[in-house]
Design an enzyme around this catalytic site. Sequence first.
Site, PDB file in Angstrom:
ATOM      1  N   HIS A  66       0.993  -1.375  -0.082  1.00  0.00           N
ATOM      2  CA  HIS A  66      -0.058   0.021   0.030  1.00  0.00           C
ATOM      3  C   HIS A  66       0.865   1.059  -0.027  1.00  0.00           C
ATOM      4  O   HIS A  66       1.946   1.173   0.667  1.00  0.00           O
ATOM      5  CB  HIS A  66      -0.811  -0.037   1.265  1.00  0.00           C
ATOM      6  CG  HIS A  66      -0.513   0.061   2.484  1.00  0.00           C
ATOM      7  ND1 HIS A  66      -0.310   1.308   3.124  1.00  0.00           N
ATOM      8  CD2 HIS A  66       0.093  -0.679   3.526  1.00  0.00           C
ATOM      9  CE1 HIS A  66       0.480   1.298   4.373  1.00  0.00           C
ATOM     10  NE2 HIS A  66       0.628  -0.070   4.425  1.00  0.00           N
ATOM     11  N   ASP A 176       6.247   2.753   6.766  1.00  0.00           N
ATOM     12  CA  ASP A 176       5.134   2.101   6.809  1.00  0.00           C
ATOM     13  C   ASP A 176       4.251   2.783   5.798  1.00  0.00           C
ATOM     14  O   ASP A 176       3.627   3.749   6.247  1.00  0.00           O
ATOM     15  CB  ASP A 176       4.381   1.831   8.076  1.00  0.00           C
ATOM     16  CG  ASP A 176       2.885   1.380   7.891  1.00  0.00           C
ATOM     17  OD1 ASP A 176       2.351   0.736   6.945  1.00  0.00           O
ATOM     18  OD2 ASP A 176       2.430   1.406   8.938  1.00  0.00           O
ATOM     19  N   GLU A 208      -5.407   1.490   2.092  1.00  0.00           N
ATOM     20  CA  GLU A 208      -5.011   0.526   3.279  1.00  0.00           C
ATOM     21  C   GLU A 208      -5.134   0.812   4.705  1.00  0.00           C
ATOM     22  O   GLU A 208      -5.850   0.451   5.511  1.00  0.00           O
ATOM     23  CB  GLU A 208      -3.857  -0.181   3.052  1.00  0.00           C
ATOM     24  CG  GLU A 208      -3.568  -1.410   3.657  1.00  0.00           C
ATOM     25  CD  GLU A 208      -3.063  -1.403   5.344  1.00  0.00           C
ATOM     26  OE1 GLU A 208      -2.802  -2.372   5.841  1.00  0.00           O
ATOM     27  OE2 GLU A 208      -2.411  -0.195   5.571  1.00  0.00           O
ATOM     28  N   GLU A 209      -4.647   2.227   5.032  1.00  0.00           N
ATOM     29  CA  GLU A 209      -4.982   2.750   6.215  1.00  0.00           C
ATOM     30  C   GLU A 209      -5.920   2.913   6.802  1.00  0.00           C
ATOM     31  O   GLU A 209      -6.292   3.081   8.083  1.00  0.00           O
ATOM     32  CB  GLU A 209      -3.648   4.111   6.380  1.00  0.00           C
ATOM     33  CG  GLU A 209      -2.323   3.638   6.184  1.00  0.00           C
ATOM     34  CD  GLU A 209      -1.783   2.674   7.498  1.00  0.00           C
ATOM     35  OE1 GLU A 209      -2.431   2.357   8.293  1.00  0.00           O
ATOM     36  OE2 GLU A 209      -0.323   2.653   7.155  1.00  0.00           O
ATOM     37  N   ASP A 232       4.144  -5.909   3.577  1.00  0.00           N
ATOM     38  CA  ASP A 232       3.788  -4.738   4.440  1.00  0.00           C
ATOM     39  C   ASP A 232       4.923  -4.991   5.696  1.00  0.00           C
ATOM     40  O   ASP A 232       6.039  -5.304   5.403  1.00  0.00           O
ATOM     41  CB  ASP A 232       2.277  -4.987   5.137  1.00  0.00           C
ATOM     42  CG  ASP A 232       1.757  -3.801   5.391  1.00  0.00           C
ATOM     43  OD1 ASP A 232       2.277  -2.905   6.117  1.00  0.00           O
ATOM     44  OD2 ASP A 232       0.489  -3.736   4.927  1.00  0.00           O
ATOM     45  N   HIS A 315       3.972   4.126  12.976  1.00  0.00           N
ATOM     46  CA  HIS A 315       2.991   5.288  12.907  1.00  0.00           C
ATOM     47  C   HIS A 315       3.475   6.243  13.881  1.00  0.00           C
ATOM     48  O   HIS A 315       2.438   6.899  14.431  1.00  0.00           O
ATOM     49  CB  HIS A 315       1.394   4.595  13.544  1.00  0.00           C
ATOM     50  CG  HIS A 315       0.721   3.867  12.424  1.00  0.00           C
ATOM     51  ND1 HIS A 315      -0.523   3.809  12.397  1.00  0.00           N
ATOM     52  CD2 HIS A 315       1.179   3.226  11.420  1.00  0.00           C
ATOM     53  CE1 HIS A 315      -0.967   3.121  11.533  1.00  0.00           C
ATOM     54  NE2 HIS A 315      -0.032   2.795  10.767  1.00  0.00           N
TER      55      HIS A 315
END
Length: 351
Positions: A66, A176, A208-209, A232, A315
């Site tokens: 993603h 990420d 995706e998030e 991922d 994150h």
Amino acid sequence: MDITGHLAELTRLSSITGRERAVAEYLLRAWEPLVDEARLDRLGSYIGLKRGDGPEPRPRVMAAAHIDSIGGVVTAIEPGGYIRFTPVGGVDRRLLMAQEMEVHGRRVLPGVVGSKPPHVTSPEERKRLVPVEELYIDTGLPEAEVRDLIRVGDPVLPRYQFRILQNGRISSRYLDNRASQAALAVALEELKTLRHTADFYAVGSVGEEFGGYPGAVAATNALQPDIAFAVDVTFARHPGSEKDSFPLGGGPTIGVGPNCTPKLVKLMRQVAEDVGIDYHLEVMSGPSGTDAWGMQVVRGGVATGIISIPLRYMHTPVELVDVADIRQAGRLLAQVVARIDQAFVEELRCY
């Protein structure tokens, strides 16, 4: 493949969920020498094809990484030029106070997240996490200039700071899932040196998030692959996270669980052992939280596998990876694709 340089460019670009076009267009340019053809689909996902040399109809293998990222979006401009915003995706709200930010309007504006100082807060206020609604971005510019440059809906990102650390490690925002795009690039480059009968589709998926995996699901519907991989990141080990985490520099993880087709997992493990790639098994007892969860149930069902790259501080603006893990993840994917032929696909259908 200059993984470090590729990551530096990828993490520089803004691509909060719903606004991923800058990354997708960058991949069109950067990966042009690695694929036979490429395009953006209707949702904005990147789709690149590396054709196999087997007889038609060839097996179709897809790998999705993603391209969207967490961040924020401008919700209001208040008197004095203060910018209110709201998070997009799984932002760790504990980290927002005093954070350096970028607001991507007519030009990129640097700013800082401000809030009431402790001297003028009550004892009760000091005990709680400051709600996002009470935070704002201060760019230092006059209100009129802010209103001229910024609009409601403009993206808000943590400040870009790409750090090359010791021992092959890199720290930056948005590793990420930029680390996985770099792994896809490694796989595409490696496939140029390997004979593979299957057509390989490298997909930079949007959304995706946010959840629901719209980019991966739409691409799977359009491409109708026999096999689909999600590439991922996963949790790397650091103090306080010894459980369910994996060592940096120890290679990628191979997912095991209901989202992972057993025969495909067996092939991935065998290939890793044959070519000398270190790996760890990652048990995923429920939804994997990756694009594979959406891809698995498209149309009549798709055989799915998950390759993950260990990452620390997920994150946050200081996510951290080991370049060696990215390279090994890409090599593993390429070597697995090279082993997939029509006979293997038929075996999957009989499972």
